[in-house]
Motif scaffolding. Sequence first.
Motif, PDB file in Angstrom:
ATOM      1  N   HIS B  31       2.404   3.164   2.687  1.00  0.00           N
ATOM      2  CA  HIS B  31       2.156   2.335   3.867  1.00  0.00           C
ATOM      3  C   HIS B  31       0.656   2.093   4.024  1.00  0.00           C
ATOM      4  O   HIS B  31      -0.162   2.911   3.619  1.00  0.00           O
ATOM      5  CB  HIS B  31       2.735   2.994   5.118  1.00  0.00           C
ATOM      6  CG  HIS B  31       2.123   4.326   5.410  1.00  0.00           C
ATOM      7  ND1 HIS B  31       2.557   5.488   4.809  1.00  0.00           N
ATOM      8  CD2 HIS B  31       1.097   4.680   6.218  1.00  0.00           C
ATOM      9  CE1 HIS B  31       1.821   6.489   5.240  1.00  0.00           C
ATOM     10  NE2 HIS B  31       0.926   6.026   6.086  1.00  0.00           N
ATOM     11  N   ARG B  32       0.291   0.919   4.608  1.00  0.00           N
ATOM     12  CA  ARG B  32      -1.126   0.554   4.642  1.00  0.00           C
ATOM     13  C   ARG B  32      -1.674   0.548   6.067  1.00  0.00           C
ATOM     14  O   ARG B  32      -1.098  -0.068   6.957  1.00  0.00           O
ATOM     15  CB  ARG B  32      -1.320  -0.833   4.067  1.00  0.00           C
ATOM     16  CG  ARG B  32      -1.017  -0.857   2.595  1.00  0.00           C
ATOM     17  CD  ARG B  32      -1.075  -2.242   2.070  1.00  0.00           C
ATOM     18  NE  ARG B  32      -0.605  -2.235   0.694  1.00  0.00           N
ATOM     19  CZ  ARG B  32      -0.620  -3.317  -0.063  1.00  0.00           C
ATOM     20  NH1 ARG B  32      -1.061  -4.456   0.428  1.00  0.00           N
ATOM     21  NH2 ARG B  32      -0.200  -3.244  -1.296  1.00  0.00           N
ATOM     22  N   SER B  33      -2.780   1.218   6.268  1.00  0.00           N
ATOM     23  CA  SER B  33      -3.530   1.113   7.516  1.00  0.00           C
ATOM     24  C   SER B  33      -4.927   0.650   7.143  1.00  0.00           C
ATOM     25  O   SER B  33      -5.312   0.732   5.983  1.00  0.00           O
ATOM     26  CB  SER B  33      -3.593   2.484   8.200  1.00  0.00           C
ATOM     27  OG  SER B  33      -4.379   3.348   7.412  1.00  0.00           O
ATOM     28  N   PRO B  34      -5.710   0.128   8.123  1.00  0.00           N
ATOM     29  CA  PRO B  34      -7.023  -0.421   7.787  1.00  0.00           C
ATOM     30  C   PRO B  34      -7.886   0.552   6.981  1.00  0.00           C
ATOM     31  O   PRO B  34      -8.529   0.161   6.016  1.00  0.00           O
ATOM     32  CB  PRO B  34      -7.643  -0.697   9.151  1.00  0.00           C
ATOM     33  CG  PRO B  34      -6.500  -0.829  10.094  1.00  0.00           C
ATOM     34  CD  PRO B  34      -5.378  -0.016   9.541  1.00  0.00           C
ATOM     35  N   ARG B  39     -10.093   2.078   1.733  1.00  0.00           N
ATOM     36  CA  ARG B  39     -10.183   3.064   0.668  1.00  0.00           C
ATOM     37  C   ARG B  39      -9.781   2.419  -0.678  1.00  0.00           C
ATOM     38  O   ARG B  39     -10.366   2.667  -1.706  1.00  0.00           O
ATOM     39  CB  ARG B  39      -9.249   4.212   0.982  1.00  0.00           C
ATOM     40  CG  ARG B  39      -9.854   5.524   0.514  1.00  0.00           C
ATOM     41  CD  ARG B  39      -9.140   6.650   1.177  1.00  0.00           C
ATOM     42  NE  ARG B  39      -8.677   7.568   0.164  1.00  0.00           N
ATOM     43  CZ  ARG B  39      -7.700   8.440   0.372  1.00  0.00           C
ATOM     44  NH1 ARG B  39      -7.072   8.468   1.518  1.00  0.00           N
ATOM     45  NH2 ARG B  39      -7.364   9.266  -0.599  1.00  0.00           N
ATOM     46  N   ARG B  40      -8.738   1.575  -0.576  1.00  0.00           N
ATOM     47  CA  ARG B  40      -8.307   0.877  -1.792  1.00  0.00           C
ATOM     48  C   ARG B  40      -9.385  -0.044  -2.323  1.00  0.00           C
ATOM     49  O   ARG B  40      -9.547  -0.205  -3.516  1.00  0.00           O
ATOM     50  CB  ARG B  40      -7.084   0.031  -1.470  1.00  0.00           C
ATOM     51  CG  ARG B  40      -5.848   0.780  -1.738  1.00  0.00           C
ATOM     52  CD  ARG B  40      -4.722  -0.168  -1.870  1.00  0.00           C
ATOM     53  NE  ARG B  40      -3.593   0.567  -2.322  1.00  0.00           N
ATOM     54  CZ  ARG B  40      -2.494   0.019  -2.797  1.00  0.00           C
ATOM     55  NH1 ARG B  40      -2.416  -1.294  -2.849  1.00  0.00           N
ATOM     56  NH2 ARG B  40      -1.518   0.741  -3.223  1.00  0.00           N
ATOM     57  N   ALA B  41     -10.048  -0.674  -1.352  1.00  0.00           N
ATOM     58  CA  ALA B  41     -11.047  -1.659  -1.765  1.00  0.00           C
ATOM     59  C   ALA B  41     -12.317  -0.999  -2.271  1.00  0.00           C
ATOM     60  O   ALA B  41     -13.114  -1.628  -2.950  1.00  0.00           O
ATOM     61  CB  ALA B  41     -11.371  -2.579  -0.598  1.00  0.00           C
TER      62      ALA B  41
END
Lengths: 439, 322
Positions: B31-34, B39-41
């Motif tokens: 699941h994605r939160s800002p 962190r991914r970016a």
Amino acid sequence: MGNTKSLTSALLAVAALAVTGCSGGGAPSTETATAPADPGKATGSITVLTQRTDLVQSGAMDAYASEFNKVYPKVKVKFEGLTDYEGEVKIRMNTENYGDVLMIPASVAKNDYPKFFAPLGTSIRMADRYRFSDKSAVGNKVYGIAQFGTANGFVYNKALWKKAGITAWPTTPDEFLAGLEAIKTKTGATSYYTNFKDGWPLVQWTTNIGSVTCDENATNKLAGPSSPWKQGSELQVIDTLLHDIVKRKLSEKDPSTTNWEASKTKLAKGEIGSMMVGSWSITQMQDAAEKAGRNPADIGYMPLPVLKGDGHCATLVSDYQQAVNVHSEHKEAARAWIDWFTEKSGYSTEEGAVPTLKSAPMPSTLKDFVDNDVTFTERSETETGKVNDIDNAAEIGLNKPDYRQKLIDIARGAQKGSLDDYFTELNKRWDEAAKSVGS
Amino acid sequence: MTRTTEAGEKTHRAAPARRRTTAASRTGPSHRSPGQLLRRATPWLFLVAPLALLITFTYVPVANMIYYSFTDWDGISPDRNFTGSDNYVQIFTRPELFRVFFVSLYYLAASGLQIAVALYFATVLSFNLWFRNLFKGLLFFPYLINGVAIGFVFLYFFQDGGTLDSVLSWMGAETDHAWLGDPASANTSLAGVSVWRFTGLNFVLFLGAIQSIPGELYEAAQLDGATRWQQFRHIIAPSIKPILSLSIILAVSGSLAVFEIPYIMTGGATGTSTFVIQTVKLAFQFNKTGLASAAAVVLLLIILLITWVQRRLVPDDKVDLV
């Protein structure tokens, strides 16, 4: 792999941008750059691009600028000396920022002049006043004014030639070769120096096109399938002379490691008999003589050893032509500088060069030429654009050292071939290129 | 004639970098939160600067070059006409444009010698010797000198009555030879300069590879009574195979793309012109930027092809000694 995909698309986008964008160049301006009648009205700061880094560094250029400011007080002149002038200016000309005044690089095609430079006046009016104006004439407008011009021939060491027993200028190639032979046997000096390694001095031979037949239109005649190296033609006579000098071992032993700077001192000291360079070199040779503690008066200048009628001919050719950037904000000031620098600065006298202004006298360095009634052939350059196109298409390079380096290699046996075969090949390449360019 | 630094570094550094990114993506939850997006970016944010530099200074110029190769641009004129494959047709129908590749054979032979010499010294100096580090320094030193300076130094060296001639005359051999005067000796001389310059680099690469071999292997081999040659043949040679094959690829591509040394020393005169010199002359002497770009593209393709073939012939299998 998502990474690769996004990277690829990014690259493609960039490639597309690169392909579509950045082809500069606006509509050419047809407005003539004229200097204002009232010197007080010329204003602005102008940048002058020059190849004379030595004069910029020594402050000589700034001295000219301050003289100029006495007449045009509101113009500020800045100089930018470029060591690799041709290379750097060529790249800068892809932008609009290439100074206000610049020397027209040799690599710019003549027909493109109106896209880069502001016109300076009509051909007829400019030709009345200045020499060499047709070199940069496109249509009926002139785009450049020569800094000065040079006469062409051999610079030689008078004392050395006298020592070998030769006092009169040779009048045929054979006499010239005999003279070189005499220098070699009687004095042991290097009779002729090719400057093979540095390359550009070999190009000087080309400037003599026109000296053989005293024809002002000699270069214009090359603009077509004219077999420039056919028997009796300008280039055939010139290049055969060079070939024979090398073939008879009258030039330096190892041409692959020659050195121009060192050659000046050697000529001044009498270790070298002669070199083919323009008359601009005389002052440099005299300097070298002075520095080496020799007599500057030993430096002589002689025309190509060919007679037409009962006299010699020597071509006059233009040095770099000064032009005004078509994108310049201060065209008036730029033109004012060019006019002042060409006519009033005394630059060409200082350099011992042929003045651009027709009314000005020949320099003292060419006194021998004037005294011996050498005919000055002011070569017409109206077809130079086309000649250069053919030359580039043929990849011969009349104004590049490579084809003469090969000629010298053939003459000294370092490469296979004979002079006649080489001339035939050059003729063929020239004529084929002329047909493809002409179509 | 090899430019190994970049490639060498790449092979060493690529592995850990890759490991780090995969680790980061594996730990990312579904699941994605800002915060997690950021962190991914993160790795990409770190990559922005190098990627921007890479694209601006490598891919854009290359794309431009490929575009120019389909035009008749003269390098200055604001107009350029699209001529399709005309330039490529010219390159492949004019045999004289390819003749210069024969000059590369001199450099290819020279790089064979260069690799052999470098390998010999790397092996010898990887054992304990007196003045070992001094010799290492001496061998690597030429590579540190600027290529232009080397060109000028050797111009004096080969001059008529220059260093080489005087040294030979001290040894009693009176030569009266113009070293750069005829094509064969000029090319040999130039290739010799190139060996002098690049041996150090190959030497350092080999030395690094050899020193990563665990010392126990030699001890074990010595106990078994292996000679020095057998140690080289069965321990050193197989363990430095990847570096060796890399050196060979670089040597081949380097020989095809020789430029600096002949350009500075002879300017391509007397039959020393190489493909790159010829390309430069087409572009800047005869204002055929379009044709020259096409030549550059062709050279690039040839080198890619040779590398691919070589990788096929000598697959890069993993070295496992223990």
